[in-house]
Design an enzyme around this catalytic site. Structure first.
Site, PDB file in Angstrom:
ATOM      1  N   ASP A  23       1.381 -10.848   2.054  1.00 17.42           N
ATOM      2  CA  ASP A  23       0.102 -10.195   1.823  1.00 17.42           C
ATOM      3  C   ASP A  23      -0.493 -10.856   0.593  1.00 17.42           C
ATOM      4  O   ASP A  23       0.233 -11.334  -0.281  1.00 17.42           O
ATOM      5  CB  ASP A  23       0.248  -8.678   1.638  1.00 17.42           C
ATOM      6  CG  ASP A  23       1.017  -8.297   0.391  1.00 17.42           C
ATOM      7  OD1 ASP A  23       2.249  -8.225   0.439  1.00 17.42           O
ATOM      8  OD2 ASP A  23       0.380  -8.079  -0.663  1.00 17.42           O
ATOM      9  N   ASP A 116      -1.531   2.546   0.347  1.00 11.91           N
ATOM     10  CA  ASP A 116      -0.873   2.046  -0.857  1.00 11.91           C
ATOM     11  C   ASP A 116      -0.750   3.184  -1.869  1.00 11.91           C
ATOM     12  O   ASP A 116      -1.750   3.666  -2.392  1.00 11.91           O
ATOM     13  CB  ASP A 116      -1.743   0.901  -1.406  1.00 11.91           C
ATOM     14  CG  ASP A 116      -1.089   0.146  -2.540  1.00 11.91           C
ATOM     15  OD1 ASP A 116      -0.262   0.735  -3.249  1.00 11.91           O
ATOM     16  OD2 ASP A 116      -1.420  -1.042  -2.702  1.00 11.91           O
ATOM     17  N   GLU A 118       0.669   3.712  -5.267  1.00 14.01           N
ATOM     18  CA  GLU A 118       1.255   3.210  -6.509  1.00 14.01           C
ATOM     19  C   GLU A 118       0.424   3.703  -7.672  1.00 14.01           C
ATOM     20  O   GLU A 118      -0.751   4.039  -7.518  1.00 14.01           O
ATOM     21  CB  GLU A 118       1.390   1.684  -6.512  1.00 14.01           C
ATOM     22  CG  GLU A 118       0.087   0.933  -6.458  1.00 14.01           C
ATOM     23  CD  GLU A 118       0.310  -0.582  -6.414  1.00 14.01           C
ATOM     24  OE1 GLU A 118       0.710  -1.130  -7.453  1.00 14.01           O
ATOM     25  OE2 GLU A 118       0.080  -1.198  -5.363  1.00 14.01           O
TER      26      GLU A 118
END
Ligand SMILES: *[C@@H]1O[C@H](CO)[C@@H](O)[C@H](O)[C@H]1NC(C)=O
Ligand SMILES: *[C@@H]1O[C@H](CO)[C@@H](O)[C@H](O)[C@H]1NC(C)=O
Length: 219
Positions: A23, A116, A118
């Site tokens: 990615d 995602d 995080e």
């Protein structure tokens, strides 16, 4: 069966059991993806939803370019959404709608939309964060989108609590930069017994002059 055939059979099994992918937010042309495929990279995950709430049109173009390279043997092409949490950001559901609509409107086919999770502007209330994730997942489901979660033990622990397992039914893309293309050293959390993908190295110079990439592996 003769021993030589057995050796080749074993080799074939071991090759097909190691799937590498990348990615990156760098731009990659269709020939770039074809080159990556020749270098052993089978899948690509493109950023589409950005943490500032915007859509990454470069990521969408990458996904289209990767799809054009599928004919040359590239495997899966996925997308990810890095959710926005500052005060002006859209709701969890609306961010999924914006991301999926942008992909659909561009005619960019994708397999899984990875969410995602995080540390980045999340609030400190874990119940609110859990609900945000549940809302994103619910919106994916209602749009018929296959969904997965990108995170790791530390991020999950800080954002929703290490063993909150509200979305453990969905695949885990595990970020742990131990440099090993395997699932060794995975410590269960969040209700996940094992990951589906391991992002094992971050921000390295990629093959085929495609700029810096993150390295990923699945069995
Ligand atoms: C959260 O995950 C990212 C990988 O995407 C990593 O760089 C970062 O160090 C993690 N944060 C913590 C607190 O582990
Ligand atoms: C979280 O779950 C794991 C795996 O089931 C367990 O080993 C660990 O003790 C749990 N941690 C906490 C803080 O409950």
């Amino acid at each position: 069966m003769n021993p030589i055939a057995l050796v080749f059979l074993a080799l074939g099994v071991s090759l097909s059991s190691a799937t590498l992918g990348i990615d990156t937010i760098a731009g990659i042309s269709t020939s770039g993806f074809q080159c990556l495929k020749s270098n052993g990279y089978w899948f690509y995950i493109g950023r589409v939803g950005q943490s500032n709430g915007g859509i990454d049109n470069g990521g969408i173009q990458n996904i289209k370019n990767a799809n054009a390279a599928v004919i040359a043997g590239l495997g899966a092409v996925d997308a990810y959404l890095f959710p926005c949490h500052s005060s002006g950001c859209a709701s969890a559901k609306q961010q999924v709608i914006n991301t999926v609509n942008a992909l659909h409107n561009a005619g960019a086919k994708f397999g899984t939309l990875w969410l995602d999770v995080e540390i980045y502007n999340w609030g400190s209330n874990m119940a609110t964060n859990q609900q945000f994730i549940l809302d994103m997942v619910a919106q994916c489901k209602s749009m018929g989108v296959t969904v997965g979660i990108y995170t790791n033990n530390n991020n999950w622990s800080n954002i929703v609590g290490i063993n909150w397992s509200g979305v453990s039914a969905y695949p885990l893309w595990w970020a742990n930069y131990n440099g090993q293309a395997n699932f060794n050293n995975f410590v269960p959390f969040g209700g996940w017994g094992k990951p589906s993908i391991h992002q094992y190295q971050g921000d390295v110079k990629g093959a085929c002059s495609v700029g810096n990439v993150d390295m990923n592996w699945y069995p």
